[in-house]
Scaffold this motif. Structure first.
Motif, short mmCIF file in Angstrom:
data_model
loop_
_atom_site.label_atom_id
_atom_site.label_comp_id
_atom_site.label_asym_id
_atom_site.label_seq_id
_atom_site.Cartn_x
_atom_site.Cartn_y
_atom_site.Cartn_z
N GLU A 61 46.09 39.19 66.97
CA GLU A 61 44.94 38.51 66.48
C GLU A 61 45.28 36.89 66.03
O GLU A 61 44.59 36.13 65.90
CB GLU A 61 44.39 39.35 65.46
CG GLU A 61 43.78 40.56 65.73
CD GLU A 61 43.14 41.15 64.49
OE1 GLU A 61 43.20 40.79 63.34
OE2 GLU A 61 42.48 42.50 64.59
N LYS A 62 46.60 36.92 65.81
CA LYS A 62 47.15 35.43 65.38
C LYS A 62 47.79 34.82 66.58
O LYS A 62 47.78 33.65 66.62
CB LYS A 62 48.05 35.99 64.11
CG LYS A 62 47.43 36.19 63.08
CD LYS A 62 48.25 36.61 61.97
CE LYS A 62 49.07 35.46 61.54
NZ LYS A 62 49.80 35.76 60.20
N ASP A 97 51.60 39.78 66.47
CA ASP A 97 50.35 40.15 66.01
C ASP A 97 49.23 39.49 66.92
O ASP A 97 49.23 38.21 67.05
CB ASP A 97 50.14 39.74 64.52
CG ASP A 97 48.81 39.94 64.16
OD1 ASP A 97 47.82 40.17 64.63
OD2 ASP A 97 48.57 39.67 62.84
#
Length: 479
Positions: A258-259, A256
């Protein structure tokens, strides 16, 4: 950009699958089945760049003919699926998929409310209990299941293996999927939709004693509650085992973003590793099914001190429009991208627009110590590509089991999702054949073989330790 196995499935489901979960199936007449089959065959022959990578055209033609002989009577979607799927598996492409419907979870297509209630570990032609999804069922872990509903486990395992997809003639990826999705696979291929099967009759052996028992079925939701709890969702971690050894675990090449930032993680990790003067690096890739191909070459750039090649070539089946286009969901901008396909003098169609085709440059301060890579059958696609090139460059030692992906590459990248008009089965065809920049490997139709083989067993599965990691640490300590 490539995604593999589960991740590729999620892409299929969220982007292209629009019909409801299969239930109360209708029967399709022979003419409808014949129409769907011809589209199935045409799409594979026109679009699949690796249809003859491991099987000859004559062998595939014979397999297609075997399907025609089965279409002389009405069939349900599940019956039709069970005829097409094993022939599709013969291609030897782990990225090719046949999906009956929109599903709540990968591999779970039919009989989702009446699933087999035990989590099994399958090893060769035997099956052992890991745990029960129903707390009321008391079977000791390690108990061998010898038959289900009167069918010998050896026969069940052989039948399911013939329906699972892998690169070439690799078996470890098939066993990985078999162990992970046995409950789904048994329901898809050994239970008929609409028939009563809320109980399972099993025979077993334990501590020299034989017995039989009838077990109640469980729902998909119950299975997911247990299985999801086993998963570690942290994509990568760095741990220092001692002053001389670091353990770098990479569970996916598709985090992920974004993380988690993979590039930053690698940069900071190797800076830390080098600052501590680490001599031994254990790279744990077990369970890593792949992701972005650029991440594989990026990781390798931290382990080598000279320029290297990663991909040799990327091949597509044609630069012409597909005749089945009206039934297919094609990659966005496909018509424009076709113009960028080049043709070699010998007639091969190439895609030249991938950064991994260029000469790869090592990092300014790469790791120069010993590298041990832990592998298993789940190491697929990008992960197997990384392992193949690292092996070819003779940079690392491998510990564990054969990787699931092909040593010389795979078929993946962009996909055509073809919907068969009558049965609504969905055929996922990878449009690009990737060839790794390797040569002179003995096993042309297999994955990367470990230098130090350690095969997983039921004893290892049930024990609290980690035999592969412990063995590697022990070898380092002896040195």
């Amino acid at each position: 950009m490539k995604s593999k196995a589960i991740l590729q499935l999620a892409f299929f489901v969220t982007q292209f699958l629009c019909v409801p979960v299969v239930s109360g199936q209708n029967a399709f007449n022979p003419s409808e089945l014949e129409e769907d089959f011809q589209l199935f065959k045409t799409a594979l022959e026109e679009a699949h760049p690796g249809i003859y990578r491991y099987e000859t055209k004559a062998a595939m033609d014979e397999s297609f003919e075997s399907i025609v002989k089965e279409l002389d009577k009405p069939l349900s979607q599940q019956e039709f699926y069970k005829i097409l799927n094993p022939v599709l598996a013969k291609i030897g492409c782990g990225h090719t998929k046949l999906m009956p419907s929109e599903d709540k979870g990968f591999m779970y297509y039919y009989n989702m409310e009446t699933l087999f209630p035990l989590k099994l570990f399958l090893d060769k032609n035997k099956a052992y209990v890991r745990y029960s999804y129903d707390t009321k069922v008391k079977l000791e872990p390690g108990t061998e299941i010898t038959a289900i509903n009167g069918i010998a486990m050896g026969e069940i395992i052989e039948g399911l293996l013939n329906n699972l997809f892998s690169d070439g003639h690799n078996q470890t990826f098939k066993y990985y999927e078999l162990n992970r999705y046995f409950n789904a696979l048994f329901s898809n291929f050994y239970l008929e939709e609409g028939e009563p099967h809320n109980k399972f009759n099993i025979t077993y052996k334990n501590r020299g004693r034989k017995g039989s028992i009838t077990l109640p079925s469980v729902s998909y939701q119950k299975v997911m509650e247990h299985d999801s709890a086993e998963q570690n969702n942290i994509p990568y971690e760095l741990e220092f085992k001692n002053a001389h050894t670091a353990l770098l675990t990479i569970r996916t090449f598709w985090p992920d973003e974004e993380k988690y930032n993979f590039e930053v993680f690698l940069k900071e990790s190797f800076a830390d590793i080098n600052a501590k003067n680490i001599e031994n690096l254990i790279l744990d890739l077990r369970g890593n099914e792949g992701g972005k191909d650029a991440f594989g070459s990026l990781l390798l750039s931290y382990l080598v001190n000279a320029e290297f090649r990663y991909y040799d070539k990327l091949v597509v089946a044609t630069n012409e429009r597909f005749s089945f286009g009206d039934y297919a969901q094609l990659p966005e901008g496909y018509e424009q991208l076709r113009a960028l396909i080049t043709q070699t003098e010998d007639g091969e169609f190439r895609w030249e627009h991938n950064g991994n085709l260029a000469i790869q440059t090592p990092q300014k301060d790469p790791f120069k110590g010993h590298v041990y890579v832990l592998i298993d059958g789940a190491c697929f696609s990008v992960t197997s590509e990384f392992c193949a090139v690292a092996n070819h460059l003779d940079r690392v030692s491998f510990v564990g089991e054969e990787t699931g992906g092909g040593y010389y590459g795979n078929n993946s990248g962009a996909f055509a999702i073809v919907t068969l008009p009558n049965s609504k089965l969905k055929l996922g065809i990878p449009l690009m054949a990737y060839y790794t920049a390797v040569k002179d490997y003995e096993f042309t139709d297999r994955g990367v073989m470990p230098d130090h083989p350690i095969r997983n067993t039921i004893e290892e599965v049930l024990s609290p330790g980690d035999e592969v990691l412990d063995w590697t640490l022990g070898r380092i300590n002896k040195k």
